[in-house]
Design a protein around this motif. Structure first.
Motif, PDB file in Angstrom:
ATOM      1  N   LEU A 238       1.090  -1.003  -0.169  1.00 33.76           N
ATOM      2  CA  LEU A 238      -0.155  -0.069   0.112  1.00 33.76           C
ATOM      3  C   LEU A 238       0.603   1.403  -0.176  1.00 33.76           C
ATOM      4  O   LEU A 238       0.308   2.005  -0.696  1.00 33.76           O
ATOM      5  CB  LEU A 238      -0.742   0.134   1.146  1.00 33.76           C
ATOM      6  CG  LEU A 238      -2.067  -0.953   1.093  1.00 33.76           C
ATOM      7  CD1 LEU A 238      -2.720  -1.173   2.144  1.00 33.76           C
ATOM      8  CD2 LEU A 238      -2.567  -1.322   0.346  1.00 33.76           C
ATOM      9  N   ASP A 239       2.312   1.319   0.521  1.00 29.79           N
ATOM     10  CA  ASP A 239       2.838   2.305   0.895  1.00 29.79           C
ATOM     11  C   ASP A 239       3.561   2.713  -0.770  1.00 29.79           C
ATOM     12  O   ASP A 239       3.350   4.052  -1.970  1.00 29.79           O
ATOM     13  CB  ASP A 239       4.236   2.386   1.793  1.00 29.79           C
ATOM     14  CG  ASP A 239       3.703   2.010   2.841  1.00 29.79           C
ATOM     15  OD1 ASP A 239       2.654   2.772   3.254  1.00 29.79           O
ATOM     16  OD2 ASP A 239       4.327   2.040   3.804  1.00 29.79           O
ATOM     17  N   ARG A 268      -7.661   1.611   3.562  1.00 32.17           N
ATOM     18  CA  ARG A 268      -6.840   0.621   4.244  1.00 32.17           C
ATOM     19  C   ARG A 268      -5.647   0.867   5.172  1.00 32.17           C
ATOM     20  O   ARG A 268      -5.597  -0.227   6.005  1.00 32.17           O
ATOM     21  CB  ARG A 268      -6.691  -0.504   2.940  1.00 32.17           C
ATOM     22  CG  ARG A 268      -6.927  -1.277   1.948  1.00 32.17           C
ATOM     23  CD  ARG A 268      -7.323  -1.960   1.115  1.00 32.17           C
ATOM     24  NE  ARG A 268      -8.085  -2.466   0.196  1.00 32.17           N
ATOM     25  CZ  ARG A 268      -8.203  -3.186  -0.569  1.00 32.17           C
ATOM     26  NH1 ARG A 268      -7.014  -3.405  -0.887  1.00 32.17           N
ATOM     27  NH2 ARG A 268      -9.223  -3.707  -1.469  1.00 32.17           N
ATOM     28  N   LYS A 269      -4.863   1.782   5.083  1.00 32.65           N
ATOM     29  CA  LYS A 269      -4.614   1.998   5.875  1.00 32.65           C
ATOM     30  C   LYS A 269      -4.327   2.630   7.500  1.00 32.65           C
ATOM     31  O   LYS A 269      -3.929   2.542   8.217  1.00 32.65           O
ATOM     32  CB  LYS A 269      -3.271   3.069   5.712  1.00 32.65           C
ATOM     33  CG  LYS A 269      -2.486   2.667   4.828  1.00 32.65           C
ATOM     34  CD  LYS A 269      -1.107   3.648   3.356  1.00 32.65           C
ATOM     35  CE  LYS A 269      -0.376   4.243   4.571  1.00 32.65           C
ATOM     36  NZ  LYS A 269       0.931   4.645   3.938  1.00 32.65           N
ATOM     37  N   ASP A 271      -5.944   5.622   7.929  1.00 34.37           N
ATOM     38  CA  ASP A 271      -5.359   6.940   8.067  1.00 34.37           C
ATOM     39  C   ASP A 271      -6.731   7.725   8.365  1.00 34.37           C
ATOM     40  O   ASP A 271      -7.616   8.203   8.153  1.00 34.37           O
ATOM     41  CB  ASP A 271      -5.002   7.717   6.407  1.00 34.37           C
ATOM     42  CG  ASP A 271      -3.889   7.215   5.812  1.00 34.37           C
ATOM     43  OD1 ASP A 271      -3.630   6.542   6.573  1.00 34.37           O
ATOM     44  OD2 ASP A 271      -2.697   7.532   4.492  1.00 34.37           O
TER      45      ASP A 271
END
Length: 299
Positions: A238-239, A268-269, A271
């Protein structure tokens, strides 16, 4: 209606029949651009015995109907210059395909093939029409003939690879796309097409490598970053996906696919800004964008 200059993004299907979804020009533009920029509608057709006459069929100065009619008149006169006659039929094929009349376009290419059965590019153009009509076996037969006549043209292998992919014969498709890249290593369409094939085969590292080549050749193009970003998503990186979508949005602000990507990565992260604003904007800009993303295999 006037013709749009045909896109060079996919030189293999290109301008005339643009199989793989881009067959018909999305919006009109100049017929002059159509007739003048035949691009890969041949090796850019040579004029032959004499310079092409100054008339709408060859200079494109007129509406689509005027260009089509001018080419019909030229053909009806029975000019004995085979290359000019092939060019007139090819222009009519492009005109008919751009207006959605694929059957008529194929008739024009049948005539072009009959005029010179040893001209590889006429088979290539007709194959693109067959591919757009989903007559894949006919397309492959024409491409086999084109490659027999000229095995140095990378776009013949590109189109044949895509036709094989449309038939779900991914091994044959990969062999042809490898040949496209070998013959034309500076063109992005070979890497992009192979990258898509690797993605479908879930060979994500290879797909990422191909899209990285696209970016290397066209660092200012957003699409390479978007395509690679989605493969990173599929690969659970994802990054790197988020970084690619950020770059894409700097290059192409409010691109719906990149907005969905950035929104999904944020969500998904976990944030603080969960990405919902990006997702809402993307759907507003392009209704149905989520269905397109699902077709990539993203859940």
């Amino acid at each position: 209606m006037r013709f749009r200059a045909f896109p060079t993004r996919f030189r293999a299907f290109f301008m005339v029949f643009a199989a793989v979804g881009a067959m018909i020009a999305a919006s009109p533009a100049s017929a002059e651009e159509l007739a003048g920029d035949q691009g890969k509608v041949g090796e850019t057709i040579e004029h032959g015995k004499a310079e092409a006459p100054v008339e709408p069929c060859f200079d494109g100065k007129g509406s689509v109907k005027e260009v089509l009619d001018a080419c019909a008149d030229f053909i009806a006169k029975g000019n004995d210059d085979t290359k000019l006659l092939i060019r007139a039929h090819s222009v009519r094929a492009m005109g008919f395909s751009a207006t959605g009349n694929l059957d008529a376009a194929l008739e024009e290419m049948n005539a072009a093939v009959a005029l010179d059965p040893k001209r590889a590019n006429s088979y290539f153009m007709r194959a693109a029409g067959y591919d757009a009509s989903k007559e894949y076996d006919k397309a492959l037969a024409d491409l086999d003939q084109a490659i027999t006549l000229n095995d140095k043209d990378a776009d013949y292998f590109l189109l044949r690879g895509l036709v094989h992919a449309h038939k779900n014969d991914y091994d044959a498709a990969l062999a042809d796309l490898n040949k496209k890249v070998e013959l034309d290593p500076k063109a992005t369409n070979g890497y992009a097409s192979r990258g898509e094939l690797h993605r479908k085969r879930k060979e994500y590292d290879k797909s990422i490598a191909d899209y990285s080549e696209v970016i290397k050749v066209e660092p200012d193009g957003a699409k390479g970053y978007i395509d690679r970003g989605w493969v990173y998503v599929l690969n659970d990186d994802l990054d790197k996906a988020g970084a690619d979508f950020d770059i894409a949005l700097k290059l192409n602000q409010n691109n719906p696919s990149a907005l969905v990507g950035r929104g999904l990565v944020k969500s998904r992260k976990g944030d603080p800004t969960d990405g919902s604003a990006d997702l809402r904007l993307a759907e507003r800009l392009e209704p149905g964008i989520f269905d397109q993303i699902r077709k990539l295999g993203v859940k």
